[in-house]
Scaffold this motif. Structure first.
Motif, mmCIF file in Angstrom:
data_model
loop_
_atom_site.group_PDB
_atom_site.id
_atom_site.type_symbol
_atom_site.label_atom_id
_atom_site.label_comp_id
_atom_site.label_asym_id
_atom_site.label_seq_id
_atom_site.Cartn_x
_atom_site.Cartn_y
_atom_site.Cartn_z
ATOM 1 N N CYS A 9 0.911 -1.174 0.099
ATOM 2 C CA CYS A 9 -0.044 -0.122 0.031
ATOM 3 C C CYS A 9 0.783 1.218 0.030
ATOM 4 N N CYS A 12 0.497 3.288 3.536
ATOM 5 C CA CYS A 12 1.279 2.432 4.546
ATOM 6 C C CYS A 12 2.790 2.508 4.576
ATOM 7 N N THR A 55 -0.636 -5.344 1.674
ATOM 8 C CA THR A 55 -1.994 -5.268 2.482
ATOM 9 C C THR A 55 -2.861 -4.590 1.661
ATOM 10 N N CYS A 77 -6.769 -1.024 0.914
ATOM 11 C CA CYS A 77 -5.698 -1.623 1.803
ATOM 12 C C CYS A 77 -6.510 -2.278 3.148
ATOM 13 N N CYS A 80 -4.944 0.124 6.383
ATOM 14 C CA CYS A 80 -5.214 1.447 6.721
ATOM 15 C C CYS A 80 -6.582 1.969 5.968
ATOM 16 N N PHE A 82 -6.907 2.604 2.780
ATOM 17 C CA PHE A 82 -6.724 3.312 1.622
ATOM 18 C C PHE A 82 -7.394 2.796 0.470
HETATM 19 ZN ZN LIG Z 1 -2.399 0.949 3.689
#
Ligand SMILES: [Zn+2]
Length: 106
Positions: A9, A12, A55, A77, A80, A82
């Motif tokens: 990601c 991240c 991720t 993701c 997080c 995203f």
């Molecule tokens: Zn992420």
């Protein structure tokens, strides 16, 4: 045709690198303010850059259907949240070759 994949990601990765740099900077500033063994221990911890897990789930498909080429991509993701999406399509121009056009006239 569709496919899915897992990759790193970008959010991240950027966040982890930023935190790692902040820890390195903080350690530099604490030089001489902590015991040598504590400093060396923290220094060893930060010697290797952070490693990243895959991720970001990617789903995508592409193809030509009814004379239109299209590609559809989405990434999300699991760590997080995203998200990124991209969709594109265009008409496919497939001009006839002269031989095919003229063959009816001969
Ligand atoms: Zn992420």
């Amino acid at each position: 045709m569709s496919a899915d994949n897992w990759t790193k990601c970008p959010k991240c990765v950027a966040s982890a690198i930023s935190k790692w740099k902040a820890k390195c900077s903080s350690l530099e500033q604490s030089y001489g303010k902590m015991s040598a063994s504590e400093y060396m221990s923290k220094h060893l911890e930060l010697q290797s850059a952070p490693c990243f897990e895959d991720t970001l789930r990617e789903d995508y498909e592409q193809g030509i259907n009814d004379g239109v080429y299209s590609v559809s991509y989405s990434g999300s993701c699991a760590a997080c949240g995203f998200e990124y999406q991209h969709n594109f399509s265009e008409s496919v121009h497939a001009p006839l070759e002269n031989k095919e056009v003229n063959s009816n006239n001969s």
